[in-house]
Structure formats: C-alpha cells, structure tokens
Design a protein around this motif. Structure first.
Motif, short mmCIF file in Angstrom:
data_model
loop_
_atom_site.label_atom_id
_atom_site.label_comp_id
_atom_site.label_asym_id
_atom_site.label_seq_id
_atom_site.Cartn_x
_atom_site.Cartn_y
_atom_site.Cartn_z
N LYS A 26 55.07 39.27 33.58
CA LYS A 26 55.05 40.62 33.57
C LYS A 26 56.22 41.19 34.84
O LYS A 26 56.72 42.03 34.51
CB LYS A 26 53.79 41.29 34.42
CG LYS A 26 52.50 41.07 33.43
CD LYS A 26 52.68 41.99 32.09
CE LYS A 26 51.46 42.00 31.26
NZ LYS A 26 51.45 42.82 30.16
N GLN A 27 56.30 40.19 35.73
CA GLN A 27 57.41 40.64 36.67
C GLN A 27 58.81 40.48 35.87
O GLN A 27 59.56 41.39 36.35
CB GLN A 27 57.40 39.51 37.91
CG GLN A 27 58.23 39.96 38.96
CD GLN A 27 58.25 38.88 39.98
OE1 GLN A 27 57.43 37.88 39.96
NE2 GLN A 27 58.78 39.22 41.27
N PHE A 30 59.09 43.76 34.07
CA PHE A 30 59.23 44.65 34.92
C PHE A 30 60.63 44.69 35.41
O PHE A 30 61.62 45.85 35.50
CB PHE A 30 58.28 44.57 36.09
CG PHE A 30 58.43 45.63 37.16
CD1 PHE A 30 58.08 46.95 36.82
CD2 PHE A 30 59.26 45.41 38.47
CE1 PHE A 30 58.25 48.13 37.83
CE2 PHE A 30 59.40 46.40 39.28
CZ PHE A 30 59.11 47.47 39.02
N ARG A 34 63.66 47.39 35.02
CA ARG A 34 64.31 48.50 36.13
C ARG A 34 65.68 48.23 35.96
O ARG A 34 66.58 48.98 36.31
CB ARG A 34 63.64 47.66 37.34
CG ARG A 34 64.01 48.63 38.41
CD ARG A 34 63.52 48.19 39.73
NE ARG A 34 63.89 46.92 40.22
CZ ARG A 34 63.76 46.38 41.35
NH1 ARG A 34 62.62 46.87 42.28
NH2 ARG A 34 64.28 45.19 41.62
#
Length: 166
Positions: A26-27, A30, A34
C-alpha cells in the motif's frame, strides 16, 4: 506445551509477515500516486510558465520576424545582424549614464542631488525601446526611438517619458 508455543509463534510470524506485506504494498502504491500527481503538477506549472514567457517575449526584437527583416534589405548591400545589434544598442544607451547630469534619454532633468540613470532596457522592435530609469528615489519609464544610421552609428530620440509618484 512446546508444540503449542511453536504453533503460536508460527501463526504470529505469518500474521506479521502478511501485515508487513500489505503495509509495504500500500505504501508503494501511495508513493507512486503521489509521484504521479506531483509530476503532473510540475508539468502543468512548467507549461504555464513557458506560455507566460512566450507572451512576455511577444514584444521583443528576438521574436519579431518583421522587425528582424527590417535589418535585411534584401539587396545584400548591408545586412545588420539583430543578435549583434541588441547588445550594441543597449550598451550605447547605458553609456550615457556616465553623463554628470544624468542620462539625457530619460526625458527628465535632474531633480535634487541624484541624477537619473537608465537601469533596464528592452528593445521592442526595429524602432522602439522601453527603458526603466531612476535616481534612487524616484522611478520612471521612457519610450525611445532608435535609429541605425548609414555609418552604423546609433541615435536615440525620446518619444514619451513618465515619472511615478513616491
């Protein structure tokens, strides 16, 4: 008891591995999102600044082909290269700043103890120059005509001058 302890440790290790894997995946997602958003914003900003620069340079000898063609008479006798002309004209105009009474092409007489000198020059086309001048306290702008004479000397003429209020 030993078997149940190993069972609990194994289950705990598997759960922590699964949670760690989910967190890291998930990081990464993300961070990619971004990065994509930031890249898109930067491209949009760069495009906007580029368009503003093109608009700002609309009135300049470097971008005006009609004004550039003025210095190329077509008969091949004498061709003045505008790339070399721009710094020469600017330098000639700024050389008048050494005058003890100030630059005569500001269109202003000396007010007080300080003399008026030209700070910035922008050559708009084959005939017009706009310049910013000041005496350190009072600021103004001047619109000049310039001429390249047959002997390749440059002459200036004040067309309009204005002073801003303090």
């Amino acid at each position: 008891m030993k078997k149940s302890l190993f069972l609990y440790l194994t289950i705990l290790a598997v759960l922590s591995t699964v949670f760690t894997y989910m967190f890291l995946s998930k990081q990464v997602t993300f961070e990619q999102n971004r990065y994509d958003k930031t890249t898109k914003k930067l491209r949009d900003s760069l495009s906007l600044v580029s368009n503003q620069l093109v608009d700002a340079n609309y009135f300049s000898l470097e971008k005006n082909e009609n004004a550039q063609n003025y210095f190329d008479p077509g008969n091949g006798d004498k061709m003045i290269q505008f790339e070399k002309l721009i710094p020469v004209v600017t330098e000639k105009l700024l050389d008048f700043n050494a005058n003890p009474k100030g630059n005569p092409y500001t269109g202003q007489d000396q007010i007080g103890t300080n003399k008026f000198i030209i700070n910035k020059v922008r050559i708009l086309n084959h005939r017009w120059i706009i310049a910013d001048y000041s005496d350190g306290e009072i600021w103004g702008e001047v619109l000049l005509k310039y001429f390249v004479n047959p002997d390749e000397s440059i002459s200036f003429e004040v067309n309009q001058s204005l002073l801003y209020q303090k």
